[in-house]
Write a protein that holds these residues in place. Structure first.
Motif, mmCIF file in Angstrom:
data_model
loop_
_atom_site.group_PDB
_atom_site.id
_atom_site.type_symbol
_atom_site.label_atom_id
_atom_site.label_comp_id
_atom_site.label_asym_id
_atom_site.label_seq_id
_atom_site.Cartn_x
_atom_site.Cartn_y
_atom_site.Cartn_z
ATOM 1 N N SER A 232 1.026 -1.127 0.043
ATOM 2 C CA SER A 232 0.150 0.084 0.040
ATOM 3 C C SER A 232 0.936 1.276 0.165
ATOM 4 C CB SER A 232 -0.839 0.125 1.226
ATOM 5 O OG SER A 232 -1.890 -1.077 1.115
ATOM 6 N N ILE A 245 -4.840 2.801 2.949
ATOM 7 C CA ILE A 245 -4.785 2.925 4.392
ATOM 8 C C ILE A 245 -3.123 1.881 4.540
ATOM 9 C CG2 ILE A 245 -5.064 2.241 6.768
ATOM 10 C CD1 ILE A 245 -7.992 2.428 5.771
ATOM 11 N N THR A 253 -4.644 -4.252 4.391
ATOM 12 C CA THR A 253 -5.463 -4.087 3.376
ATOM 13 C C THR A 253 -6.385 -5.390 3.242
ATOM 14 O OG1 THR A 253 -3.733 -2.717 2.309
ATOM 15 C CG2 THR A 253 -5.481 -3.690 0.618
ATOM 16 N N ASP A 272 -3.956 -2.202 -5.746
ATOM 17 C CA ASP A 272 -3.346 -2.729 -4.357
ATOM 18 C C ASP A 272 -4.193 -4.174 -3.978
ATOM 19 O OD1 ASP A 272 -1.963 -2.806 -2.055
ATOM 20 O OD2 ASP A 272 -2.932 -1.478 -1.195
HETATM 21 MG MG LIG Z 1 -1.926 -2.876 2.350
#
Ligand SMILES: [Mg+2]
Ligand SMILES: Nc1nc2c(ncn2[C@@H]2O[C@H](COP(=O)(O)OP(=O)(O)OP(=O)(O)O)[C@@H](O)[C@H]2O)c(=O)[nH]1
Length: 438
Positions: A232, A245, A253, A272
């Motif tokens: 991320s 985040i 995630t 992501d």
């Molecule tokens: Mg992540």
């Protein structure tokens, strides 16, 4: 029924409030219509390709002021007699003027109809017409550059050249079919060789079509890896924002996140994903499944590992579980240490190594031009098939007129690319994607 004799009108600028809007009219008699609603200021006289200020009125009642430019036939976008009329960019005013022109005898243009007329009148071919649409839709610099080259007729010329070669071959084979007594038998081997080289040329054009697809829709990069390796963070740095985040807790995630970004002028979609590991958590398990799916559907897969610890047995297991070989290994957290030598060393924290990541993106786009879009490559593939069939016929010593049928078919397919042999439904399909006024 629509006719090429109609005068068509439409706003050619957006229909949101703006300083200025433009309305275009095209077709024989369009000047007369423009002059019926426009009165030049002072003593100015209307002269083709000169902007003249004045007022737009409905039988004397002034609606707005603006300027009018007349274009002679042969020197306009559509090649027809046409005009462009400016007014204030108020959608209500624009509508009123367009309706007034319709009252005076014009018809509302269909989406893409101006460009369709430019095509039907022979000013541009279909690849150039499609490039007009691409130009309007192009979001990134590279898409704009590609559309400009297509508009200039890059692909059109290439397709015309291929067509010429097929036509030449067809003429050769047809001649011996009809006049073999006078000119002797066909040199089948030479003919097969020439056909093969045309097929090779077409296949090369088609091979580039997948990059054309990427160019239009963006290169989809799935970022996968173990939890907490910094996927991320990497995505956020590429985006230049804190979209995803990031925490120090592995398994942050849970679902895939997609974001479009421009990398060195190229369109990219970053995906992501949830970190992949054996897990008991049901939510996380679903996330993991989704990341496997994302990897399967992406154009390219980046696997993130940690540079300080290097390639671990867990990474090994993950790569195996992925169901697809990663295209690139990205060793992140290089600021903390660099055990790992394989892949590209980066730090999402400091930005180290991101130049190389961008270069890797650029490599995925391959050759610059000419690229065929999906429609064009379908037709080209059909042409190549017909050519192969013709060659097989000649090779197997079958009658030459059978080969002629396939050569003729191939000629027709390549003609559909540029529009020399496009049917009405092909045209309808292409132009209905256009916006009004183009
Ligand atoms: Mg992540
Ligand atoms: N020192 C350092 N820390 C980093 C770097 N990249 C990420 N981190 C830290 O590593 C932790 C995990 O980062 P994330 O980006 O959330 O990792 P992730 O791979 O998305 O993790 P999951 O979503 O849980 O799979 C965070 O505390 C980040 O601040 C880096 O390049 N250097």
């Amino acid at each position: 029924m629509d006719s090429l004799d109609d005068v068509i009108v439409a706003p050619i600028t957006g229909v949101t409030p703006a300083a200025v809007a433009l309305i275009r009219g095209s077709g024989a008699g369009s000047w007369r219509l423009a002059e019926a609603v426009f009165r030049a200021a002072g003593n100015s006289r209307l002269e083709p390709r000169h902007a003249v200020l004045g007022v737009i009125h409905n039988d004397g009642e002034v609606i707005d002021e603006g300027y009018l430019v007349l274009f002679e036939s042969g020197k306009s976008y559509t090649t027809e007699e046409s005009f462009e009329l400016s007014c204030h960019g108020n959608p209500a005013i624009v509508r009123r003027i367009v309706n007034l022109l319709i009252e005076k005898g014009a018809r509302a243009a269909r989406p893409g109809e101006f460009t369709e007329r430019a095509f039907l009148n022979g000013r541009i071919d279909l690849t150039q017409a499609e490039a007009v649409r691409d130009t309007i839709e192009a979001a990134t610099e590279a898409q704009q550059r590609r559309a400009r080259l297509l508009r200039d007729g890059r692909l059109a010329r290439h397709a015309a050249e291929i067509r010429r070669k097929i036509a030449h071959e067809l003429a050769t084979v047809e001649a011996v079919t009809d006049f073999s007594e006078e000119i002797g038998d066909l040199d089948r081997e030479a003919s097969c060789e020439r056909i093969s080289s045309i097929v090779a040329e077409i296949r090369e054009l088609i091979a580039n079509a997948s990059s054309a697809h990427i160019m239009r829709h963006g290169l989809r990069i799935a970022i996968v890896g173990r939890p907490n390796v910094g996927k991320s963070s990497l995505m956020n740095r590429m985006l230049g924002s804190d979209r995803a985040i990031v925490t120090e807790i592995p398994g942050t995630t849970r679902d895939t996140i997609e974001e479009a970004v421009e990398v060195r002028g190229l369109p990219v979609v970053l995906i992501d994903t949830a970190g992949i590991r054996q897990t008991e958590d049901r939510v996380e398990a679903i996330g993991v499944e989704r990341s496997q799916l994302a990897a399967a559907h992406a154009d390219t897969v980046w696997m993130v590992i940690e540079a300080p610890s290097g390639w671990t047995s867990e990474d090994e297991a993950l790569a195996a579980a992925l169901g697809r070989e990663p295209d690139l290994i990205v060793a992140n957290k290089a600021d903390l240490g660099k055990q790992e030598s394989r892949g590209i060393l980066v730090s999402a924290l400091t930005g180290e190594g991101f130049d190389q990541l961008e270069a890797a993106v650029q490599d995925c786009f391959g050759a610059e031009l000419p690229l065929a879009n999906e429609r064009q490559s379908e037709r080209l593939a059909a042409a190549a098939d017909r050519l192969e069939a013709a060659r097989a016929t000649l090779e197997e010593g079958m009658p030459t007129d059978l080969a002629c049928v396939d050569l003729y078919g191939a000629l027709h397919e390549v003609g559909a690319v540029t529009g020399d042999s496009a049917t009405d439904d092909i045209l309808e399909q292409i132009f209905r994607d256009f916006c009004i006024g183009k």
